[in-house]
Design an enzyme around this catalytic site. Structure first.
Site, PDB file in Angstrom:
ATOM      1  CD  GLU A 149      -5.928  -0.541   2.213  1.00 15.46           C
ATOM      2  OE1 GLU A 149      -6.515  -0.659   1.125  1.00 15.46           O
ATOM      3  OE2 GLU A 149      -5.656  -1.509   2.940  1.00 15.46           O
ATOM      4  NE  ARG A 192      -3.640  -2.442   0.170  1.00 13.13           N
ATOM      5  CZ  ARG A 192      -3.249  -3.552  -0.459  1.00 13.13           C
ATOM      6  NH1 ARG A 192      -2.139  -3.567  -1.182  1.00 13.13           N
ATOM      7  NH2 ARG A 192      -3.971  -4.644  -0.396  1.00 13.13           N
ATOM      8  CB  SER A 196      -9.508  -2.707   3.586  1.00 12.70           C
ATOM      9  OG  SER A 196      -9.924  -3.913   3.006  1.00 12.70           O
TER      10      SER A 196
END
EC number: 1.3.1.98
Length: 341
Positions: A324, A158, A228
């Site tokens: 995230e 990420r 998420s």
């Protein structure tokens, strides 16, 4: 002021001074230059599927509508040149309709193609970096375009150079994908492991990924969310060994460097937080990794809930979760981890 509610999937009340939908690079440059002259902050948004607006935005929000897909091929590979405003899931569907495999594990990831390299999106054992050939970028301050190779993007979990060196004053205009004609299924995660590697096709994998994601993840049209909310944490082998003694069934994914990735959703679930609610924000009943807007949540409800989740997991496992989701303040992006600490 204009409402941002239709332009981001968390659907919390937030406004911006101006909202402009961008369909051409010339228009983008023009609007950018105008904002610079007025000393106005600028925010780029694709599908708004990975952001939380903490406050009203004091400047101009540019919505990416740069569309178009080009397909070339040689004996070994399919090459796709995809403009950054294309919807990612639609791109996955389009590629399969052209009998091009390689993106099926990344089905139903919300957002547009231009966000894919920024986050290095990933699911079911495949990350964007595995299919990326290049990324085209526009330096808005210089008015110049340039191309980065896969290596120059500095992809991590990420993570990419677009969160650092190219975070301000740059926009991804297109991505280049390189997909092998000698297709190999990736069946490492979840129910995909049940497939026979020699018999499965990419359409079956796509269908399974979609079915699993739809069963677990709430539709943003029903409950506002950004998918998420937390990253899966990566911890040292020593820390993991201690946790495994206490929790023998803890899901884990050993990394090449010896560290171990854990499943954030499992950690949250062990804290009995599914359904836990603060104000209008709640931990989703079916997938603990997702925080939802039950209809009337404010940004502060979501931040408070995220803080509670982070503290609960830390108290039980000595593991600190990081968001995230990108947090946007009055003048632009802020440190999301600090915001929920």
């Amino acid at each position: 002021m204009q409402s941002l509610k239709p332009f981001h999937t968390f659907a919390v009340p937030a406004q911006a001074k101006n909202i402009v939908e961008i369909t051409a690079l010339e228009q983008l440059q023009q609007v950018w230059d105008g904002c610079r002259q007025e000393n106005q902050p600028v925010l780029f948004l694709g599908q708004g599927s990975n952001v939380l607006f903490l406050k009203d935005f004091a400047g101009t929000v540019l919505i990416n509508r740069l569309m178009g897909i080009e397909h070339n091929e040689d004996e070994q590979f399919h090459y796709l040149h995809v403009n950054s405003g294309e919807n990612w899931h639609n791109l996955v569907e389009w590629s399969l309709s052209q009998s091009i495999g390689g993106l099926e594990n990344l089905a139903l990831i919300p957002g547009c193609a231009g966000s894919a390299p920024v986050q290095n999106i990933g699911a079911y054992g495949v990350e964007f970096k595995d299919v990326c050939d290049y990324v085209d970028v526009l330096d808005l301050n210089q008015g110049k375009q340039f191309r980065l190779t896969n290596a120059e993007c500095e992809f991590g979990y990420r993570e990419s150079v677009f969160k650092h060196k190219y975070a301000q004053g740059f926009i991804v205009t297109a991505v280049g994908l390189k997909l092998a004609k000698a297709w190999q299924p990736v069946l490492k995660y979840g129910t995909l492991a049940n497939f026979d590697k020699s018999a499965v096709g990419f359409q079956q994998i796509f269908d399974e990924v979609c079915a699993v994601r739809r069963a677990k993840l709430p539709d943003p049209k029903e409950f506002g969310n950004a998918g998420s909310f937390f990253k899966n944490p990566v911890i040292s082998a020593g820390h993991f060994a201690l946790l495994q003694q206490e929790y023998p069934n803890i899901p884990n994914f050993p990394q090449d460097d010896g560290s171990v990735k854990l499943a954030a959703g499992w950690l949250i679930d062990q804290c009995q937080l599914k359904g836990y609610q603060i104000g209008g924000a709640a931990v989703h009943q079916n997938q603990a990794l997702v925080l939802v807007n039950k209809g009337d949540a404010t940004a502060s409800d979501i931040v408070e809930l995220a803080h509670h989740v982070r503290q609960s997991v830390a108290a039980k496992f000595d593991v600190y979760l990081s968001p995230e989701v990108r947090f946007i303040g009055e003048l632009g992006e802020v440190n999301a981890e600090q915001a929920i600490s």
